[in-house]
Design a protein around this motif. Sequence first.
Motif, PDB file in Angstrom:
ATOM      1  N   ASP A   1     -26.729  70.903  47.773  1.00 48.99           N
ATOM      2  CA  ASP A   1     -26.800  70.814  46.310  1.00 48.99           C
ATOM      3  C   ASP A   1     -27.062  69.397  45.794  1.00 48.99           C
ATOM      4  O   ASP A   1     -26.789  69.112  44.628  1.00 48.99           O
ATOM      5  N   ASP A   2     -27.534  68.511  46.633  1.00 47.67           N
ATOM      6  CA  ASP A   2     -27.867  67.173  46.158  1.00 47.67           C
ATOM      7  C   ASP A   2     -29.357  66.896  46.385  1.00 47.67           C
ATOM      8  O   ASP A   2     -29.752  66.348  47.415  1.00 47.67           O
ATOM      9  N   GLY A   3     -30.151  67.309  45.412  1.00 43.15           N
ATOM     10  CA  GLY A   3     -31.600  67.139  45.507  1.00 43.15           C
ATOM     11  C   GLY A   3     -32.079  65.986  44.637  1.00 43.15           C
ATOM     12  O   GLY A   3     -31.488  65.698  43.595  1.00 43.15           O
ATOM     13  N   VAL A   4     -33.135  65.327  45.084  1.00 45.20           N
ATOM     14  CA  VAL A   4     -33.769  64.256  44.300  1.00 45.20           C
ATOM     15  C   VAL A   4     -35.267  64.519  44.269  1.00 45.20           C
ATOM     16  O   VAL A   4     -35.788  65.295  45.067  1.00 45.20           O
ATOM     17  N   LYS A   5     -35.946  63.857  43.352  1.00 48.61           N
ATOM     18  CA  LYS A   5     -37.391  64.079  43.273  1.00 48.61           C
ATOM     19  C   LYS A   5     -38.113  62.824  42.822  1.00 48.61           C
ATOM     20  O   LYS A   5     -37.520  61.929  42.207  1.00 48.61           O
ATOM     21  N   VAL A   6     -39.391  62.780  43.151  1.00 54.83           N
ATOM     22  CA  VAL A   6     -40.261  61.709  42.692  1.00 54.83           C
ATOM     23  C   VAL A   6     -41.598  62.359  42.391  1.00 54.83           C
ATOM     24  O   VAL A   6     -41.995  63.303  43.072  1.00 54.83           O
TER      25      VAL A   6
ATOM     26  N   ASP B   1     -25.346  62.634  38.000  1.00 55.80           N
ATOM     27  CA  ASP B   1     -24.188  63.498  38.204  1.00 55.80           C
ATOM     28  C   ASP B   1     -24.553  64.713  39.067  1.00 55.80           C
ATOM     29  O   ASP B   1     -25.725  65.053  39.240  1.00 55.80           O
ATOM     30  N   ALA B   2     -23.524  65.328  39.602  1.00 54.17           N
ATOM     31  CA  ALA B   2     -23.709  66.399  40.580  1.00 54.17           C
ATOM     32  C   ALA B   2     -24.461  67.583  39.983  1.00 54.17           C
ATOM     33  O   ALA B   2     -25.260  68.235  40.672  1.00 54.17           O
ATOM     34  N   ALA B   3     -24.218  67.863  38.692  1.00 55.13           N
ATOM     35  CA  ALA B   3     -24.863  69.029  38.077  1.00 55.13           C
ATOM     36  C   ALA B   3     -26.383  68.830  38.050  1.00 55.13           C
ATOM     37  O   ALA B   3     -27.151  69.758  38.335  1.00 55.13           O
ATOM     38  N   LEU B   4     -26.807  67.623  37.730  1.00 53.86           N
ATOM     39  CA  LEU B   4     -28.246  67.350  37.673  1.00 53.86           C
ATOM     40  C   LEU B   4     -28.871  67.435  39.067  1.00 53.86           C
ATOM     41  O   LEU B   4     -29.951  67.992  39.254  1.00 53.86           O
ATOM     42  N   ARG B   5     -28.152  66.902  40.062  1.00 54.24           N
ATOM     43  CA  ARG B   5     -28.672  66.948  41.433  1.00 54.24           C
ATOM     44  C   ARG B   5     -28.783  68.394  41.923  1.00 54.24           C
ATOM     45  O   ARG B   5     -29.735  68.761  42.607  1.00 54.24           O
ATOM     46  N   LYS B   6     -27.807  69.207  41.545  1.00 56.45           N
ATOM     47  CA  LYS B   6     -27.836  70.617  41.937  1.00 56.45           C
ATOM     48  C   LYS B   6     -29.028  71.306  41.274  1.00 56.45           C
ATOM     49  O   LYS B   6     -29.763  72.066  41.898  1.00 56.45           O
ATOM     50  N   GLN B   7     -29.211  70.976  40.009  1.00 55.43           N
ATOM     51  CA  GLN B   7     -30.331  71.553  39.274  1.00 55.43           C
ATOM     52  C   GLN B   7     -31.662  71.141  39.909  1.00 55.43           C
ATOM     53  O   GLN B   7     -32.591  71.934  40.017  1.00 55.43           O
TER      54      GLN B   7
END
Lengths: 422, 239
Positions: free
Chosen positions: A369-374, A398-404
């Motif tokens: 649940d910890d995703g990032v993007k570029v 925050d964790a909610a944004l990373r999960k999203q």
Amino acid sequence: MDRNISRRGFMGAAAGVTAALSAPAVLGAVRPKAVVIGGGAGGATAARYIAKDSKGAVDVTLIEPTRSYYTCFFSNLYIGGFRDFASIGHSYGKLASDFGVNVVHDWAIGVDRDAKSVTLAGGGAMPYDALIVSPGIDFVEDSVAGWDLSAQNKMPHAYKAGSQTQLLKAQIDAMPQGGTYVMVAPPNPYRCPPGPYERVSMVAHVLNENNPTAKIMIFDPKEKFSKMALFQEGWETYYSGMIEWVGGEFGKIEEVRPDAMEVVVDGEVVKADACNVIPAMKAGKIAEMAGLTNEKGWAPIVPASMQSQMDENIYVLGDATQNGDMPKSGFSANSQAKVAAMAVRGALTGSTVFPAKFSNTCWSLIETDDGVKVGASYEATDEKIAKVDGFISQTGEDAALRKQTYEESVGWYAGITSDMFG
Amino acid sequence: MKRLLDPIRAIISGLFLVCMASAAAKAEDIGDPESGAQVWKKCASCHMIGQGARNKLGPHLNEVFGRRAAGLDGFNYSKALRRAGADGVVWSRDKLEVFLENPKSLVSSTRMKFRGLRDKKERADLIAFLREYSSSPRDIPESAPTAAPTDPDVDPEILAIEGDTAYGEYLSSECVTCHQADGDDKGIPSITGWPQADFVTAMHAYKNQARPHPVMRMMAGRLSNEEIASLAAFFGGVK
């Protein structure tokens, strides 16, 4: 039995009539031929879009050796245990049945540019009016001393998805407690810039659960890498003390010894229990054989159309290209394929050609649940495909944004694979 | 709840006289809360409203105006609705109007098993009824019809641009790398079959950085007004 056959014959004839009526412009004429080499994010998308948007006016053939295509994107998530292997596999069935693409499972082994014909390993030849070459990457020989393709079962690259990915995962699972996973990272430019580092995150995730005293060492010829701050923050948070990245001036690989499972770095011998060698890359071999590559091993293109700079009847897509600012990614290849498909239809049928637009986004998973993007958007200038605007995830989100962000990547996977395979 | 709001309303209605004038054009759209109470019966098997209301199968609807979609702590919203909230959807009059007409057109994978209210008057009445239970001044019937929409208004001239569907179809190829072409929601919101004005307004909200999503800001940021209209025309026609 007779009746069945005649009914089938009738239905076949009826389907033929319908197809002809829906494309009156080509009734009685020979349809122009588009041939696509390579059924990945570039080639499959291009084949599908030409067939779909020309509504049968262009005869589209896709040449791809494998029947099941495993996507490189999300193959790291398989290594991390977040996807099963079947979920990253796709067939070409719908391209044939729903879009009328002639899918040929064979290797393209040569291109006769004067005769406009592709030679197949199976012995046939495939004439074309427009050729799309989307072969992905191959490895530069001798870029890692001691490693060649004959060593790929001992030290897998796992940078073309499929059995290599399964092999690497099996080797990670078989590591002894407290063992060492070594990655030899590639120099620029290479396929999927964040890929090696997402992979390390996924390996760490698996080891953290099953083998918490294990170590991961990355030897990297680069001084910095894609999403570096984001990955390093995540590694510190989740896998503290497990991952050692050695890059830039240090960490120079002098030699790898696949039989002994050793890596010689800066004069020292490092023992590895699993060793992932990702060598330097160049355009897929067929691009070179067709004379489409430059001295750097990549195929330069015309930004507005994705035509090869060497041959106006040939278009090159994706990882194999030297295009300017776009990274080598499945998203980029898919984006470029749509520009090329439109240009090919324009050239073969006279349909409208709108200005090229390109974009790319790369998601990476660091931990559950910890995703990032570029990502960035691009436009065609005279010189290159040039970056217009971009964004990147921030450290400390925050964790909610990373999960999203992670959930978004799952949605994207569903989107791009339907866009490629129908 | 209703009575509790009365004194506030008395003050507010004075303050908002100016707004009333500007809202006059839309006054006929304001429904009748008494009739809305009848329509509410269709909602009441899953939702509660008023004093003591709590979450049931659906969330309670006190103070729903101005609430971010999926904005109540302690209610287990669908992923689709949470995403809508994260992407900036706030329950305004206009948003509720779209949602109530066909919930799946706004939030395609909502778990709410309600097909929607086809009758415009029923929707207006229900919204007027719901509004009685929200205290935000802008939601009070005598003031501006609830909801300055969440997204900034788009210049009517831009809204009036007629999109070129064929061009929109070409541009759409960039969208369907992530969004499902058939309107399915598999983790990325559905963008098909939207009313064109809503589509254009949403895209301009990204373009003007009023909505937060970075990918969409980038995508919308380089689309011209004509291109946005063309996309709205194309996707609006995909059912």
